[in-house]
Design a protein around this motif. Structure first.
Motif, PDB file in Angstrom:
ATOM      1  N   ARG A  90       0.834  -1.203   0.000  1.00  0.00           N
ATOM      2  CA  ARG A  90       0.000   0.000   0.000  1.00  0.00           C
ATOM      3  C   ARG A  90       0.869   1.254   0.000  1.00  0.00           C
ATOM      4  O   ARG A  90       1.841   1.340   0.754  1.00  0.00           O
ATOM      5  CB  ARG A  90      -0.862   0.025   1.257  1.00  0.00           C
ATOM      6  N   GLY A 119      -0.710   5.829  -8.937  1.00  0.00           N
ATOM      7  CA  GLY A 119      -1.881   5.049  -9.341  1.00  0.00           C
ATOM      8  C   GLY A 119      -1.624   4.265 -10.612  1.00  0.00           C
ATOM      9  O   GLY A 119      -2.032   3.095 -10.724  1.00  0.00           O
ATOM     10  N   GLY A 123      -1.841   0.718  -9.308  1.00  0.00           N
ATOM     11  CA  GLY A 123      -3.274   0.450  -9.328  1.00  0.00           C
ATOM     12  C   GLY A 123      -3.901   0.806  -7.988  1.00  0.00           C
ATOM     13  O   GLY A 123      -3.547   1.810  -7.373  1.00  0.00           O
ATOM     14  N   ASP A 124      -4.822  -0.032  -7.518  1.00  0.00           N
ATOM     15  CA  ASP A 124      -5.575   0.268  -6.294  1.00  0.00           C
ATOM     16  C   ASP A 124      -4.689   0.459  -5.076  1.00  0.00           C
ATOM     17  O   ASP A 124      -5.010   1.276  -4.206  1.00  0.00           O
ATOM     18  CB  ASP A 124      -6.593  -0.832  -6.008  1.00  0.00           C
ATOM     19  N   ILE A 125      -3.571  -0.267  -4.980  1.00  0.00           N
ATOM     20  CA  ILE A 125      -2.718  -0.098  -3.789  1.00  0.00           C
ATOM     21  C   ILE A 125      -1.907   1.199  -3.850  1.00  0.00           C
ATOM     22  O   ILE A 125      -1.279   1.575  -2.873  1.00  0.00           O
ATOM     23  CB  ILE A 125      -1.795  -1.311  -3.528  1.00  0.00           C
ATOM     24  N   VAL A 127      -3.467   4.105  -4.424  1.00  0.00           N
ATOM     25  CA  VAL A 127      -4.371   5.174  -3.995  1.00  0.00           C
ATOM     26  C   VAL A 127      -4.029   5.525  -2.552  1.00  0.00           C
ATOM     27  O   VAL A 127      -3.913   4.639  -1.706  1.00  0.00           O
ATOM     28  CB  VAL A 127      -5.838   4.736  -4.136  1.00  0.00           C
TER      29      VAL A 127
END
Length: 153
Positions: A90, A119, A123-125, A127
């Motif tokens: 993350r 991003g 990707g999602d991690i 954000v």
């Protein structure tokens, strides 16, 4: 090749070697499952490609590009601390400093250069939460500086 390496290749991005500190600090510190980077300037091959205040000598668009460069340097510091960016679980926090002309108030748009790139890479991690702070001057008259807090496994 890891999925992250493939994504970097697809984006045409190479993570640079970690930038040498310009004072008495280390590029990144690990505590538990967290990596805290020192503020990273947008060095390219050991020098700053632009200097000055955003909104005066440096355009907001150029500063956003430089914020992306600074975030790549921050990722280099993370990699040097944990061995591989594949371990990142993350991107927790981005703090961006923008050396601003007194009339400039577009710091969030400048720091989008760092946030969007994270991003795109993760990707999602990728954000994250973020602060974008206008300051009078940064080290070596850099237009931007970026810090990361990253979680890893």
């Amino acid at each position: 090749m890891s999925a992250l390496d493939a994504r970097l290749a697809e984006l045409g991005i190479t993570i640079p070697e970690v930038a040498a500190p310009v004072a008495a600090y280390v590029p990144a510190t690990v505590s538990g499952q967290w990596v805290f980077t020192a503020g990273q300037l947008p060095f390219v091959d050991g020098s700053l490609p632009a200097t000055g205040k955003v909104g005066a000598e440096v355009s907001a668009e150029r500063a956003a590009e430089l914020a992306g460069t600074a975030v790549l340097n921050a990722l280099a510091a993370v990699k040097s601390a944990i061995g591989s960016l594949d371990r990142v679980t993350r991107i927790v926090k981005v703090t961006g400093f923008v050396a601003s002309d007194p009339s400039f108030s577009g710091q969030p748009a400048v720091m989008n250069g760092a946030s969007t790139l994270l991003g795109d890479i993760f990707g999602d991690i990728g954000v994250h939460s973020r602060s974008a702070v206008g300051v009078a001057v940064l080290p070596l008259d850099a237009p931007v500086e970026v810090e990361l807090i990253v979680e890893f496994a």
